[in-house]
Design a protein around this motif. Structure first.
Motif, short mmCIF file in Angstrom:
data_model
loop_
_atom_site.label_atom_id
_atom_site.label_comp_id
_atom_site.label_asym_id
_atom_site.label_seq_id
_atom_site.Cartn_x
_atom_site.Cartn_y
_atom_site.Cartn_z
N THR A 293 54.08 -15.06 91.09
CA THR A 293 55.66 -14.83 91.03
C THR A 293 56.21 -15.15 92.39
OG1 THR A 293 56.10 -12.41 91.68
CG2 THR A 293 54.29 -12.76 92.55
N THR B 223 59.61 -12.16 95.58
CA THR B 223 59.91 -10.94 95.26
C THR B 223 60.72 -9.52 96.39
OG1 THR B 223 57.88 -10.87 96.89
CG2 THR B 223 57.69 -10.40 94.38
N ASN C 207 60.76 -7.75 98.54
CA ASN C 207 60.99 -5.74 99.11
C ASN C 207 59.83 -5.57 98.23
OD1 ASN C 207 61.13 -5.17 96.02
ND2 ASN C 207 63.42 -5.52 95.66
N ASN D 264 59.42 -2.60 95.96
CA ASN D 264 59.24 -1.93 94.78
C ASN D 264 59.65 -3.38 93.77
OD1 ASN D 264 60.12 0.41 96.22
ND2 ASN D 264 61.82 -0.36 96.91
N LEU D 265 58.33 -3.30 93.69
CA LEU D 265 57.63 -4.29 92.58
C LEU D 265 58.01 -3.40 91.24
CD1 LEU D 265 54.47 -6.01 93.98
CD2 LEU D 265 56.70 -7.02 93.47
N PRO D 266 58.56 -4.10 90.28
CA PRO D 266 58.72 -3.72 89.15
C PRO D 266 57.15 -3.15 88.14
CG PRO D 266 58.99 -5.81 88.55
CD PRO D 266 58.83 -5.49 89.93
N VAL E 64 54.39 -5.42 100.57
CA VAL E 64 54.25 -6.51 98.70
C VAL E 64 52.31 -7.13 98.72
CG1 VAL E 64 54.91 -8.15 97.56
CG2 VAL E 64 56.53 -6.60 98.42
N SER F 282 61.78 -14.63 90.04
CA SER F 282 62.01 -13.31 89.94
C SER F 282 61.75 -12.04 89.72
CB SER F 282 62.39 -13.41 92.01
OG SER F 282 62.98 -11.69 92.53
N THR G 118 62.50 -9.75 90.86
CA THR G 118 62.78 -8.18 91.60
C THR G 118 64.17 -8.65 91.69
OG1 THR G 118 62.04 -9.16 93.71
CG2 THR G 118 61.09 -6.95 92.40
N ASP G 119 64.81 -10.00 91.93
CA ASP G 119 66.10 -10.19 92.27
C ASP G 119 66.36 -11.50 91.17
OD1 ASP G 119 68.60 -10.87 93.57
OD2 ASP G 119 67.74 -11.72 95.43
N TYR H 54 64.89 -11.01 84.89
CA TYR H 54 64.03 -11.00 85.27
C TYR H 54 62.68 -11.46 84.80
CZ TYR H 54 66.26 -7.30 87.79
OH TYR H 54 67.35 -6.28 88.44
N GLY I 49 63.85 -5.08 83.04
CA GLY I 49 64.06 -4.35 84.40
C GLY I 49 62.99 -3.07 83.95
#
Length: 159
Positions: A6, A9, A11, A13-15, A39, A129, A131-132, A139, A159
């Motif tokens: 990965t 990220t 942030n 708030n990882l999925p 993270v 990414s 998250t973004d 994603y 997501g």
């Protein structure tokens, strides 16, 4: 061996899809732009984590992680770099970061554009990414399966 790959990220708030994948991994590789050590701690609760820092990472991350790293797994030499810098495309900067070092795989991030291809027998992987996604439709993250052979894939999700 299953390795989740990965990057970016950005942030804490990882999925859940990524977390679930990491829980069954033997190793997690992160190619920078974590944005917080939280993270790192979250991923480390799933499996062993190796990685590098990126251009938006804070001093805590930069003190803990190098800008590039080389690891060896099951006979494969893997280079990890974020890929940021000036001039040239991200992919070209990633290749130059390990020029002449005999890499089998180079993992990089920065662009948020998932891709996987070979250049002169070196596998290049940008997992995108989780998250973004920016202008990408999905994603994403990557998976390397290493046993007697190497298999790689990019996992896309909504997501």
């Amino acid at each position: 061996m299953k390795i989740v790959v990965t990057s970016d990220t950005h942030n804490q708030n990882l999925p859940q899809k990524l977390i679930s994948e990491c829980e069954s991994a033997d190793l997690i590789i992160h190619a920078g732009d974590w944005s917080s050590m939280e993270v790192y701690r979250t991923l480390s609760s799933c499996a062993k984590v190796v990685g590098v820092h990126g251009n938006v990472d804070d001093n805590e991350i930069k003190e803990y992680l190098a800008p590039r790293d080389i690891i060896q797994i099951e006979g494969y030499k893997i280079g990890i770099v974020h890929g940021h810098g000036s001039k040239q495309m991200t992919e070209k900067r990633a290749l130059e970061a390990f020029e002449g070092e005999g890499m089998d795989i180079i993992i990089f991030g920065h662009s948020h554009i998932p891709m996987m291809r070979y250049v002169n027998k070196v596998m290049l992987m940008n997992p995108g990414s989780p998250t973004d996604k920016r202008r990408m439709p999905y994603y994403s993250y990557g998976i390397l399966h290493i046993d007697k052979t190497l298999r790689a894939e990019i996992v896309f999700f909504t997501g």
